[in-house]
Design an enzyme around this catalytic site. Structure first.
Site, PDB file in Angstrom:
ATOM      1  N   LEU A 294       0.893  -1.164   0.000  1.00  0.00           N
ATOM      2  CA  LEU A 294       0.000   0.000   0.000  1.00  0.00           C
ATOM      3  C   LEU A 294       0.932   1.216   0.000  1.00  0.00           C
ATOM      4  O   LEU A 294       1.600   1.494   0.990  1.00  0.00           O
ATOM      5  CB  LEU A 294      -0.929  -0.012   1.227  1.00  0.00           C
ATOM      6  N   PRO A 295       0.969   1.939  -1.141  1.00  0.00           N
ATOM      7  CA  PRO A 295       2.105   2.833  -1.435  1.00  0.00           C
ATOM      8  C   PRO A 295       2.087   4.164  -0.683  1.00  0.00           C
ATOM      9  O   PRO A 295       1.896   5.218  -1.286  1.00  0.00           O
ATOM     10  CB  PRO A 295       1.984   3.037  -2.938  1.00  0.00           C
ATOM     11  N   CYS A 296       2.359   4.124   0.624  1.00  0.00           N
ATOM     12  CA  CYS A 296       2.455   5.388   1.372  1.00  0.00           C
ATOM     13  C   CYS A 296       3.701   6.174   0.961  1.00  0.00           C
ATOM     14  O   CYS A 296       3.802   7.367   1.240  1.00  0.00           O
ATOM     15  CB  CYS A 296       2.447   5.132   2.874  1.00  0.00           C
ATOM     16  N   HIS A 297       4.646   5.507   0.265  1.00  0.00           N
ATOM     17  CA  HIS A 297       5.836   6.228  -0.202  1.00  0.00           C
ATOM     18  C   HIS A 297       5.477   7.255  -1.283  1.00  0.00           C
ATOM     19  O   HIS A 297       6.268   8.134  -1.590  1.00  0.00           O
ATOM     20  CB  HIS A 297       6.891   5.250  -0.728  1.00  0.00           C
TER      21      HIS A 297
END
Lengths: 158, 201
Positions: free
Chosen positions: B165-168
């Site tokens: 889950l791309p919080c970056h």
């Protein structure tokens, strides 16, 4: 808070295997070990947080060893005391396990639960029956016999 | 004669084999509440953990894997075992992602850990497409609370499934990367990878 079960396996796995080997012999020990940890995994969430985990495991191992021995005698299979792979250490171990296997059952199990599993003689007596004093005598007799039948034990002292 | 001399130690190979068999039987008997493994990646060693429902946790080495496993034992179940094969699909998709051959993850996810607004935020993270970024304020809007900018930062920091889950992809409004649970360098590595692959595509 309870630690992850994997930690229980890594901390106590070797001890439980040595107990199983002493009680049921090297051939059936793997089976007893697997049954012990599977049962322990099942019951683990309900184990009190302050329980003595090793004593708990040795108690389960005792029950599972009885099951494994019963199953083996029902099938009446000849027991091949040959290691899976020709490893030198296994060969040396095997001599010891043969010496252990030759002990009377009471001496062998008492020795395994106390010397390997770390159970106090009171707890050992509760598992195998009889008094703590009798358990202590049986263990001492077992060790004395091992010194005679497997003299290498004394050479291996550090 | 000490007890250790009385009986020889058991070899590590046997214990490794028995552990593997235990994990397989535990899974077959429905006793493997949390299976985990680690994988080596360009952003360091990642801990991957799953429940029967799906991937429940991804953690960076800087987050202390032992502490993460202890937290899972407490929050999910103490029936935690290392069982690499249970996470083969996750490891493969991560490999493909880091090789630039995968832009979205197709995995069952177990989102039992984040609650409330934090859950809303992480659920909307995949709205930010591969190779793109959104500001913390934009993310707050996507999650339905445009003014909760700081809470978005917290939700991203506590994202139980980073990388997947791309919080970056959530960055400061001036375009600088901002903080990251895996460290600023890891965030840059991920953003660079996605920019490089995105441009090539």
């Amino acid at each position: 808070m309870k630690e992850p079960f994997d930690r229980v396996v890594s901390v106590h796995g070797a001890t439980v295997l040595r107990v199983c080997r002493a009680v049921v012999g090297p051939v059936d020990a793997d089976d007893a070990w697997s049954e012990t940890f599977l049962a322990a995994l099942r019951a683990y969430p309900d184990l009190p947080a302050d329980a003595n985990v090793e004593a708990w495991l040795v108690t389960i191992a005792h029950r599972k060893a009885i099951d494994v021995v019963r199953r083996a005698s029902r099938h009446a299979l000849p027991v091949a005391e040959v290691p899976d792979r020709p490893v030198e250490v296994a060969g040396r171990d095997l001599d010891l396990w043969s010496a252990v296997a030759a002990l009377p059952t009471k001496q062998r199990t008492v020795l395994a639960y106390h010397h390997l599993g770390g159970l106090p003689y009171d707890d050992v007596a509760a598992l195998v029956g009889g008094t703590a004093a009798a358990a202590r005598r049986a263990a001492a007799d077992g060790v004395a016999t091992l010194r005679r039948t497997y003299p290498a034990i004394d050479q291996e002292e550090r | 004669m000490t007890d250790d001399d009385l009986f020889p130690s058991v070899d590590a190979d046997t214990l490794t084999r028995l552990h593997g068999e235990l994990a397989a039987r535990a899974a077959a008997d429905g006793l493997l509440d949390v299976a985990y493994r680690t994988v080596e990646t360009p952003v360091g060693r990642l801990l991957l953990a799953r429940t029967p429902a799906g991937l429940v946790r991804v953690a960076f080495a800087v987050q202390d894997h032992d502490a993460v496993l202890a937290a899972l034992a407490s929050a999910v179940s103490p029936r935690v075992l290392e069982a690499p094969r249970q996470l083969d699909d996750v490891a493969r998709q991560l490999d493909e992602y880091f090789a630039g051959r995968r832009t979205t993850f197709d995995l069952p996810l177990d989102l039992q850990l984040p609650r409330g607004f934090r859950r809303d935020v992480v659920l909307h993270l995949p709205d930010i497409a591969y190779g793109h970024t959104a500001s913390y304020a934009e993310m707050a809007g996507l999650a339905g609370s445009p003014r909760a900018v700081r809470a978005v930062g917290t939700a991203c920091a506590l994202n139980p499934l980073p990388v997947v889950l791309p919080c970056h992809r959530v960055v400061r409004s001036d375009g600088s990367p901002g903080q990251y649970a895996g460290g600023a360098a890891a965030k840059l590595t991920l953003l660079d990878l996605e920019t490089r692959v995105g441009v090539a595509a």
